[in-house]
Every structure is written in structure tokens, then in C-alpha cells.
Motif scaffolding. Structure first.
Motif, mmCIF file in Angstrom:
data_model
loop_
_atom_site.group_PDB
_atom_site.id
_atom_site.type_symbol
_atom_site.label_atom_id
_atom_site.label_comp_id
_atom_site.label_asym_id
_atom_site.label_seq_id
_atom_site.Cartn_x
_atom_site.Cartn_y
_atom_site.Cartn_z
ATOM 1 N N GLN A 51 0.823 -1.208 0.000
ATOM 2 C CA GLN A 51 0.000 0.000 0.000
ATOM 3 C C GLN A 51 0.857 1.257 0.000
ATOM 4 N N ASP A 52 2.007 1.186 0.703
ATOM 5 C CA ASP A 52 2.874 2.363 0.775
ATOM 6 C C ASP A 52 4.314 1.938 1.019
ATOM 7 N N ALA A 53 5.244 2.909 0.878
ATOM 8 C CA ALA A 53 6.672 2.625 1.028
ATOM 9 C C ALA A 53 7.018 2.185 2.453
ATOM 10 N N LYS A 54 6.309 2.726 3.420
ATOM 11 C CA LYS A 54 6.571 2.352 4.815
ATOM 12 C C LYS A 54 6.341 0.863 5.036
ATOM 13 N N SER A 55 5.317 0.307 4.396
ATOM 14 C CA SER A 55 5.023 -1.122 4.545
ATOM 15 C C SER A 55 6.130 -1.980 3.954
ATOM 16 N N GLY B 117 -2.959 0.897 -8.154
ATOM 17 C CA GLY B 117 -3.193 1.256 -6.763
ATOM 18 C C GLY B 117 -2.200 0.682 -5.773
ATOM 19 N N LYS B 118 -1.181 -0.045 -6.242
ATOM 20 C CA LYS B 118 -0.218 -0.685 -5.345
ATOM 21 C C LYS B 118 1.213 -0.338 -5.744
ATOM 22 N N LEU B 119 2.106 -0.367 -4.772
ATOM 23 C CA LEU B 119 3.535 -0.185 -5.036
ATOM 24 C C LEU B 119 4.192 -1.553 -5.217
ATOM 25 N N PRO B 120 4.901 -1.769 -6.322
ATOM 26 C CA PRO B 120 5.552 -3.064 -6.550
ATOM 27 C C PRO B 120 6.891 -3.157 -5.819
ATOM 28 N N CYS B 121 7.241 -4.375 -5.461
ATOM 29 C CA CYS B 121 8.556 -4.656 -4.866
ATOM 30 C C CYS B 121 9.040 -5.963 -5.487
ATOM 31 N N THR B 122 9.987 -5.849 -6.407
ATOM 32 C CA THR B 122 10.416 -6.990 -7.222
ATOM 33 C C THR B 122 11.608 -7.716 -6.607
ATOM 34 N N TYR B 123 11.584 -9.039 -6.719
ATOM 35 C CA TYR B 123 12.708 -9.883 -6.320
ATOM 36 C C TYR B 123 13.125 -10.722 -7.520
ATOM 37 N N GLU B 124 14.404 -10.660 -7.861
ATOM 38 C CA GLU B 124 14.962 -11.546 -8.870
ATOM 39 C C GLU B 124 15.482 -12.782 -8.145
ATOM 40 N N VAL B 125 14.791 -13.891 -8.317
ATOM 41 C CA VAL B 125 15.129 -15.120 -7.585
ATOM 42 C C VAL B 125 15.913 -16.049 -8.497
ATOM 43 N N ILE B 126 17.090 -16.440 -8.050
ATOM 44 C CA ILE B 126 17.965 -17.334 -8.799
ATOM 45 C C ILE B 126 17.971 -18.710 -8.124
ATOM 46 N N TYR B 127 17.712 -19.748 -8.911
ATOM 47 C CA TYR B 127 17.746 -21.122 -8.410
ATOM 48 C C TYR B 127 18.924 -21.851 -9.060
ATOM 49 N N TYR C 81 9.045 6.817 -4.982
ATOM 50 C CA TYR C 81 8.453 5.483 -5.074
ATOM 51 C C TYR C 81 7.053 5.568 -5.686
ATOM 52 N N GLU C 82 6.306 6.632 -5.386
ATOM 53 C CA GLU C 82 4.940 6.788 -5.877
ATOM 54 C C GLU C 82 4.858 6.789 -7.398
ATOM 55 N N VAL C 83 5.921 7.218 -8.065
ATOM 56 C CA VAL C 83 5.936 7.226 -9.525
ATOM 57 C C VAL C 83 5.732 5.818 -10.081
ATOM 58 N N LEU C 84 6.101 4.813 -9.281
ATOM 59 C CA LEU C 84 6.053 3.421 -9.730
ATOM 60 C C LEU C 84 4.738 2.727 -9.386
#
Length: 300
Positions: free
Chosen positions: A216-220, A261-271, A254-257
Motif C-alpha cells: 500500500q505504501d513505502a513504509k510497509s 493502486g499498489k507499489l511493486p517490490c520486485t525480487y529476482e530469484v535465482i535457483y 516510489y509513488e511514480v512506480l
């Protein structure tokens, strides 16, 4: 990787010691990655007598490993003692059940140590499982060298770690705030594959996927990272207070992204997984298989 961005091991340990009791509530992604590793493990046939969970955290993978390898000895290893304590509490339960489990030989052994300095004898383990731990090493070589040393010939290494695009939105939000680096940096998949070969592992298999959480926000976002102990632990990090105006700028960037209605937080996962070669390396051959050629002066 630049030495400026090297992580500090004592800071990592302190961070995870503090986060042990909040970890499970925030570790949604971490559990998902473990589950996806087990899907990959289903494709591999093996029955290892002795399995190390290297970087076991609060022990989410332990009952799954015990179920998958019913006759194996499972060993939990983590840098933070409090993480191991939480895992043990979950496994033992309470009351009479706790006492009975304490007497059971199925309770995994626990070791508080660093994956770059494993306290195990050479050729003593049949499999090493490691989920989201290697990214806390400055380079993977020391850990891979230790994994190679303690695995038996023919032993399996299976791991998941994070790649360079991890937290790219958060990195973008902090860009230009000051002269400090606020987000940990991560090692590329191809460099990990090269490191495996350099340390003598055979037939490494690597793949990658992006997983994106929304907030919902950067603080979260920051609260979740704090909850799992994933603080910025680099040598080039800011150590003083972060001002209100600077934090407002981070939120604005961060709001630009924001999408849908949600802020994304991406993880590049390597197996990755690889085997310790069951044949000794011939003399005059490097770990990566290349030939060592020596030029010596001809006797006169």
C-alpha cells in the motif's frame, strides 16, 4: 563487487538475531521460494543420509526436508542463534508433546555458524540445501568452496538466492537522496554459475524468475524488510539518522512506480543446483576443467 558495497558479517548477524521473532510473520516470499525449490527437488532422485540446511532461519524447510528424506539426518545451520532457537521451539511444541519430541532422535541437530566457515569434516555431507542465504556473502566463492569441501563425492548442492534486480523499485526510490547506498547489491546468475564451476562443481543448472510483492505504501515495504532482518548491511551504508524531508522524497519517488493502486517490490530469484564430482580431478587440471600448462627451460 566493489569493496564499498561489501556486507558486514557482524551487522548481518545482529540484524537476524533481532528479527527472529518477527521473521515468520513477514516471510511470505521466503516461504514461497522454499516451496518452489521443493518443486524443483521433485525432479531429482536421491536418498541422502545426511542433509545440511545451510542458512535454515526459523526452520520452515526442516519438516519438508524431513518428510522428503525420511531416513536422513537433518542439520540446521544459521548465523543467528535466535533463529535456531525459534526453529527449535516450533519443532518441540509445548507440554508433554515437547518432552516426547525432545527425546526423539528425529529432532534435527543445530549448529550456529557461518556458511563461509563450515564446522564439518571433509566429505561428510550428502546434500546441502540453502535458501536465500548466499546473497549475504560478498562473493559466493568462499561458501561454494566450503560446500565443495564438506560434500561427499556425488553429493548435491541445491540453493536459491537473489539477483541484481532485487528491490529495484526501492533502489530507484532512494536514488539521488544522498551519497550513500541504501539497498544491498546482489550477484548476477552467470557469475554464480561461473563460481560453481571454478570451485569444482559439475553440471550446474541455473534458472531465474521475477517475483513481485505489492504494498500500500513505502513504509510497509520497509517494515517487511525489517521484519525479516533484511537491513542494508553494506560498508557504504548511511549510519546516521534519516531526515523527514529525505524520507518524504523517497516516498515521492516510489509513488511514480505505483500501478493499479499498489507499489511493486520486485525480487529476482535465482535457483541453482550442482553436483560434487564423484571422480578426483586429474593433476594439472584446474577446478573449471581447463588444463594447466607449465613452460620450463630446456636443460642445456
Amino acid at each position: 563487487m566493489s569493496e564499498q558495497f561489501h556486507t558486514q558479517k557482524h551487522a548481518i548477524r545482529t540484524s537476524f538475531e533481532k528479527a527472529a521473532h518477527s521473521y515468520d510473520a513477514a516471510a511470505v516470499l521466503q516461504r514461497e521460494i522454499v516451496d518452489r525449490m521443493f518443486e524443483r527437488l521433485e525432479l531429482i532422485r536421491l536418498s541422502p543420509p545426511r542433509v545440511l540446511d545451510a542458512g535454515s532461519g526459523t526452520g520452515y524447510a526442516v519438516p519438508k526436508l524431513r518428510s522428503r528424506f525420511t531416513d536422513a539426518q537433518i542439520i540446521e545451520l544459521d548465523l543467528a542463534h535466535s533463529m535456531l532457537s525459534v526453529s527449535r521451539e516450533k519443532q518441540l511444541g509445548t507440554g508433554v508433546k515437547k518432552l516426547l519430541k525432545r527425546l526423539s532422535s528425529t529432532t534435527p541437530a543445530q549448529v550456529c555458524s557461518d556458511i563461509e566457515q563450515l564446522p564439518f569434516a571433509d566429505n561428510s555431507l550428502d546434500m546441502i540445501w540453502s535458501s536465500l542465504t548466499l546473497q549475504w556473502c560478498n562473493t559466493p566463492d568462499a561458501a561454494f568452496a566450503e560446500f565443495q569441501r564438506v560434500l561427499k563425492p556425488g553429493g548435491l548442492l541445491m540453493f536459491a538466492t537473489l539477483g541484481p534486480d532485487t528491490l529495484k523499485e526501492l533502489r530507484s526510490a532512494f536514488a539521488g537522496i544522498d551519497g550513500y547506498e541504501h539497498v544491498n547489491q546482489f550477484i548476477d546468475m552467470h557469475d554464480l554459475g561461473d563460481a560453481l564451476i571454478t570451485q569444482g562443481f559439475a553440471t550446474p543448472v541455473m534458472d531465474m524468475e521475477y517475483l513481485t510483492l505489492t504494498y500500500q505504501d513505502a513504509k510497509s515495504v520497509m517494515q517487511d524488510l525489517k521484519g525479516i532482518g533484511a537491513h542494508n548491511t553494506m560498508q557504504g551504508r548511511r549510519t546516521g539518522m534519516f531526515g523527514k524531508a529525505a524520507w518524504q522524497q523517497v516516498q515521492t519517488q516510489y509513488e511514480v512506480l505505483r500501478r493499479d493502486g499498489k507499489l511493486p517490490c520486485t525480487y529476482e530469484v535465482i535457483y541453482g543446483h550442482a553436483w560434487k564430482n564423484d571422480r578426483p580431478r586429474p593433476q594439472g587440471v584446474r577446478p573449471d576443467g581447463s588444463q594447466i600448462i607449465e613452460f620450463r627451460p630446456r636443460n642445456s
